[in-house]
Design a protein around this motif. Structure first.
Motif, mmCIF file in Angstrom:
data_model
loop_
_atom_site.group_PDB
_atom_site.id
_atom_site.type_symbol
_atom_site.label_atom_id
_atom_site.label_comp_id
_atom_site.label_asym_id
_atom_site.label_seq_id
_atom_site.Cartn_x
_atom_site.Cartn_y
_atom_site.Cartn_z
ATOM 1 N N ARG A 231 10.225 -13.362 -0.421
ATOM 2 C CA ARG A 231 10.805 -13.396 -1.773
ATOM 3 C C ARG A 231 9.933 -12.621 -2.751
ATOM 4 N NH1 ARG A 231 12.336 -18.735 -0.190
ATOM 5 N NH2 ARG A 231 10.408 -19.650 -1.029
ATOM 6 N N THR A 232 8.605 -12.740 -2.600
ATOM 7 C CA THR A 232 7.698 -12.014 -3.495
ATOM 8 C C THR A 232 7.880 -10.512 -3.348
ATOM 9 O OG1 THR A 232 6.081 -13.811 -3.337
ATOM 10 C CG2 THR A 232 5.297 -11.702 -4.178
ATOM 11 N N VAL A 233 7.974 -10.040 -2.106
ATOM 12 C CA VAL A 233 8.184 -8.609 -1.855
ATOM 13 C C VAL A 233 9.482 -8.142 -2.499
ATOM 14 C CG1 VAL A 233 8.702 -6.906 -0.064
ATOM 15 C CG2 VAL A 233 6.818 -8.515 0.254
ATOM 16 N N GLU A 234 10.561 -8.892 -2.295
ATOM 17 C CA GLU A 234 11.854 -8.487 -2.830
ATOM 18 C C GLU A 234 11.876 -8.519 -4.354
ATOM 19 O OE1 GLU A 234 14.461 -11.240 -0.913
ATOM 20 O OE2 GLU A 234 14.353 -10.225 1.045
ATOM 21 N N ARG A 235 11.298 -9.562 -4.937
ATOM 22 C CA ARG A 235 11.310 -9.676 -6.397
ATOM 23 C C ARG A 235 10.443 -8.604 -7.048
ATOM 24 N NH1 ARG A 235 10.697 -16.313 -6.174
ATOM 25 N NH2 ARG A 235 12.917 -16.728 -5.768
ATOM 26 N N LEU A 236 9.261 -8.371 -6.477
ATOM 27 C CA LEU A 236 8.379 -7.363 -7.051
ATOM 28 C C LEU A 236 9.007 -5.971 -6.926
ATOM 29 C CD1 LEU A 236 5.722 -6.635 -8.395
ATOM 30 C CD2 LEU A 236 4.636 -6.624 -6.138
ATOM 31 N N GLN A 237 9.644 -5.706 -5.793
ATOM 32 C CA GLN A 237 10.303 -4.410 -5.590
ATOM 33 C C GLN A 237 11.395 -4.201 -6.642
ATOM 34 O OE1 GLN A 237 9.866 -1.840 -3.012
ATOM 35 N NE2 GLN A 237 11.064 -0.862 -4.643
ATOM 36 N N ALA A 238 12.196 -5.230 -6.882
ATOM 37 C CA ALA A 238 13.283 -5.109 -7.861
ATOM 38 C C ALA A 238 12.748 -4.883 -9.266
ATOM 39 C CB ALA A 238 14.159 -6.351 -7.819
ATOM 40 N N ILE A 239 11.686 -5.577 -9.604
ATOM 41 C CA ILE A 239 11.097 -5.428 -10.937
ATOM 42 C C ILE A 239 10.529 -4.031 -11.121
ATOM 43 C CG2 ILE A 239 9.212 -6.227 -12.437
ATOM 44 C CD1 ILE A 239 9.638 -9.031 -11.145
ATOM 45 N N ASP B 207 2.072 -7.483 -18.102
ATOM 46 C CA ASP B 207 2.578 -8.791 -18.533
ATOM 47 C C ASP B 207 4.076 -8.895 -18.297
ATOM 48 O OD1 ASP B 207 1.866 -11.355 -19.915
ATOM 49 O OD2 ASP B 207 3.425 -10.661 -21.282
ATOM 50 N N GLN B 208 4.783 -7.803 -18.464
ATOM 51 C CA GLN B 208 6.222 -7.798 -18.213
ATOM 52 C C GLN B 208 6.512 -8.126 -16.748
ATOM 53 O OE1 GLN B 208 8.069 -4.035 -19.098
ATOM 54 N NE2 GLN B 208 10.032 -4.610 -18.207
ATOM 55 N N VAL B 209 5.773 -7.488 -15.845
ATOM 56 C CA VAL B 209 5.957 -7.761 -14.416
ATOM 57 C C VAL B 209 5.603 -9.213 -14.103
ATOM 58 C CG1 VAL B 209 5.146 -7.184 -12.096
ATOM 59 C CG2 VAL B 209 5.575 -5.357 -13.767
ATOM 60 N N PHE B 210 4.481 -9.672 -14.656
ATOM 61 C CA PHE B 210 4.036 -11.055 -14.437
ATOM 62 C C PHE B 210 5.091 -12.052 -14.910
ATOM 63 C CE2 PHE B 210 1.960 -14.675 -16.657
ATOM 64 C CZ PHE B 210 1.456 -15.351 -15.564
ATOM 65 N N GLN B 211 5.617 -11.843 -16.109
ATOM 66 C CA GLN B 211 6.595 -12.771 -16.671
ATOM 67 C C GLN B 211 7.915 -12.725 -15.908
ATOM 68 O OE1 GLN B 211 5.930 -15.069 -18.702
ATOM 69 N NE2 GLN B 211 4.035 -14.414 -19.707
ATOM 70 N N GLN B 212 8.320 -11.549 -15.464
ATOM 71 C CA GLN B 212 9.572 -11.448 -14.716
ATOM 72 C C GLN B 212 9.461 -12.120 -13.353
ATOM 73 O OE1 GLN B 212 11.040 -7.433 -14.602
ATOM 74 N NE2 GLN B 212 11.423 -7.354 -16.803
ATOM 75 N N LEU B 213 8.300 -11.970 -12.708
ATOM 76 C CA LEU B 213 8.086 -12.690 -11.453
ATOM 77 C C LEU B 213 8.181 -14.194 -11.682
ATOM 78 C CD1 LEU B 213 5.146 -10.729 -9.762
ATOM 79 C CD2 LEU B 213 7.442 -11.052 -8.819
ATOM 80 N N ARG B 214 7.566 -14.651 -12.748
ATOM 81 C CA ARG B 214 7.611 -16.076 -13.080
ATOM 82 C C ARG B 214 9.044 -16.537 -13.346
ATOM 83 N NH1 ARG B 214 7.031 -19.019 -18.115
ATOM 84 N NH2 ARG B 214 6.269 -21.120 -17.697
ATOM 85 N N ALA B 215 9.799 -15.734 -14.077
ATOM 86 C CA ALA B 215 11.182 -16.094 -14.371
ATOM 87 C C ALA B 215 12.023 -16.177 -13.102
ATOM 88 C CB ALA B 215 11.786 -15.079 -15.335
ATOM 89 N N GLU B 216 11.665 -15.358 -12.112
ATOM 90 C CA GLU B 216 12.378 -15.387 -10.842
ATOM 91 C C GLU B 216 11.931 -16.531 -9.953
ATOM 92 O OE1 GLU B 216 14.904 -13.415 -9.486
ATOM 93 O OE2 GLU B 216 15.132 -12.847 -11.592
ATOM 94 N N SER C 163 0.822 -1.210 0.000
ATOM 95 C CA SER C 163 0.000 0.000 0.000
ATOM 96 C C SER C 163 0.856 1.259 0.000
ATOM 97 C CB SER C 163 -0.925 0.018 1.213
ATOM 98 O OG SER C 163 -1.884 -0.997 1.138
ATOM 99 N N SER C 164 2.037 1.167 0.561
ATOM 100 C CA SER C 164 2.915 2.334 0.641
ATOM 101 C C SER C 164 3.811 2.489 -0.588
ATOM 102 C CB SER C 164 3.784 2.246 1.901
ATOM 103 O OG SER C 164 4.639 1.120 1.837
ATOM 104 N N HIS C 165 3.717 1.542 -1.523
ATOM 105 C CA HIS C 165 4.568 1.623 -2.723
ATOM 106 C C HIS C 165 3.934 2.567 -3.739
ATOM 107 C CE1 HIS C 165 7.030 0.568 -6.143
ATOM 108 N NE2 HIS C 165 7.801 -0.156 -5.343
ATOM 109 N N PRO C 166 4.697 3.523 -4.264
ATOM 110 C CA PRO C 166 4.118 4.515 -5.177
ATOM 111 C C PRO C 166 3.665 3.954 -6.515
ATOM 112 C CG PRO C 166 6.509 4.730 -5.076
ATOM 113 C CD PRO C 166 6.125 3.769 -3.996
ATOM 114 N N ARG C 167 4.116 2.741 -6.867
ATOM 115 C CA ARG C 167 3.752 2.178 -8.174
ATOM 116 C C ARG C 167 2.670 1.106 -8.087
ATOM 117 N NH1 ARG C 167 7.367 3.274 -12.287
ATOM 118 N NH2 ARG C 167 5.631 2.566 -13.585
#
Length: 385
Positions: free
Chosen positions: A373-381, A341-350, A307-311
């Motif tokens: 791991r989900t928090v860290e991966r989504l943040q990086a993407i 879709d880019q975010v979805f696919q990158q999460l899947r690749a990770e 909720s606090s993430h600007p994106r």
């Protein structure tokens, strides 16, 4: 198209449980054995070794593989009746005539449609976005699907639009209204206004309240069934009871409706092993459901972080998942499908599998390590967008 197939089937799209081929044995840039499967709202915790051993003992000692399963589901219905009576704090206990057991809730959806709308007898009403199998199953049976929208902010049903649709839809009229409590993929429970609208519907319209996530939300209308012969509640043991692999669902309703569902369901529809697993799970419900508070705490932490993430735009949830959408740099949620879709696919690749649906991502609450791991991966993407 093969000449003996119905031509309208060419326009239908099958339900896809794991988008992009992301099943149990799916490949990924990471080790397939470490995939975080947060795309189907299953429990992140399997049955304990002790319960698996007990189930294995039943297979070895009591289940006869050469015999058909109990087609009446009598023992299982009795266990369900006791559980529902206790969990809903009913003053009058349920009896077996008020329960139908199925091979997953999907079979019950199909049986309800056959019993109410087949042969041009009726249409169904759904508010999108919602669980897709209501519409898919109806279309496979040649039943018309009428849709209304939801509030873009709260995902509450467009009740005015729904009322208008019921008044204007003829040939065939709307005979069934499907709602999920709380809704999937958005996680919102029915509001007081929505419940009041459902109560106002005439007796010739069947109201289906899907409570697949009851154990997480504790929101139920079971106590109202005695006042509404045109209401039916659907439940499942696939989520909180950790039995997704056994496909056990059940309906609670007026005995006459249950009798109709029993007429149209397939005989011996639930295998002996699934019945045994369901009875075992319900008998050990205190143990199985004891992990829910920790899971809900994880859910609330994820909601706070995202909720606090600007994106990100995130909605509060009454279920075991969270629904979110992407924001542009200007704060709008009108983000392109390509970016999603880019975010979805990158999460899947990770190695994180989530569900891409309704212009957003539905993310099942997993174990603490999976969630981290989900928090860290989504943040990086998102940082790389």
């Amino acid at each position: 198209m093969l000449p003996y197939l119905r031509t309208d089937l060419a326009q239908l799209v099958a339900y896809t449980p794991h988008p992009g081929g992301t099943g149990t044995h799916a490949a990924s840039a990471k080790d397939p054995q470490t995939l975080d499967r947060l795309d189907t709202n299953e429990s992140p915790v399997d049955l304990s070794d002790e319960l698996k051993q007990k189930l294995s003992g039943l297979v070895q000692q009591e289940i006869e593989s050469n015999r058909y399963p109990d087609g009446s589901h009598a023992e299982l219905k009795g266990a369900i009746a006791k559980y529902v009576t206790e969990s809903a704090v009913l003053t009058t206990p349920l009896d077996l005539t008020q329960i139908s057991v199925s091979n997953g809730s999907d079979e019950l959806i199909r049986s309800i449609l056959i019993a109410t709308c087949l042969n041009g007898a009726g249409s169904i009403l759904v508010a999108q976005p919602t669980f897709s199998m209501y519409g898919i199953t109806a279309q496979t049976l040649g039943i018309s699907v009428v849709t209304v929208g939801r509030s873009p902010d709260s995902f509450e049903m467009d009740l005015s639009g729904a009322q208008t649709a019921i008044a204007q839809t003829q040939n065939p009229p709307i005979r069934v209204v499907f709602v999920v409590h709380p809704n999937s993929p958005t996680g919102n429970a029915l509001t007081a206004a929505e419940l009041e609208w459902l109560r106002s519907l005439p007796d010739h319209i069947l109201v289906v309240v899907d409570e697949a996530y009851f154990e997480f939300s504790q929101a139920t209308v079971v106590a109202e069934l005695a006042q509404h012969s045109n209401w039916v509640v659907l439940r499942t043991l696939s989520k909180a009871f950790r039995l997704a692999g056994h496909r056990v669902g059940y309906a609670i309703a007026h005995p006459e409706l249950i009798a109709a569902l029993e007429k149209v369901r397939l005989p011996y529809n639930l295998p002996s092993l699934s019945q045994a697993a369901a009875e075992l799970a319900i008998a050990h419900r205190d143990t199985l459901l004891s992990t829910i508070p920790a899971l809900l705490s994880e859910r609330d932490q994820l909601f706070s972080i995202w909720s606090s993430h600007p994106r990100l735009r995130v909605w509060s949830s009454d279920a075991n998942f969270i629904f979110l959408r992407l924001k542009g740099e200007d704060g709008s949620t009108d983000q392109s499908e390509t970016t999603l879709d880019q975010v979805f696919q990158q999460l899947r690749a990770e190695g994180t599998l989530v569900r891409k649906i309704s212009g957003g991502l539905r993310i099942t609450i997993g174990t603490p390590s999976e969630n981290q791991r989900t928090v860290e991966r989504l943040q990086a993407i998102l940082d790389a967008l």
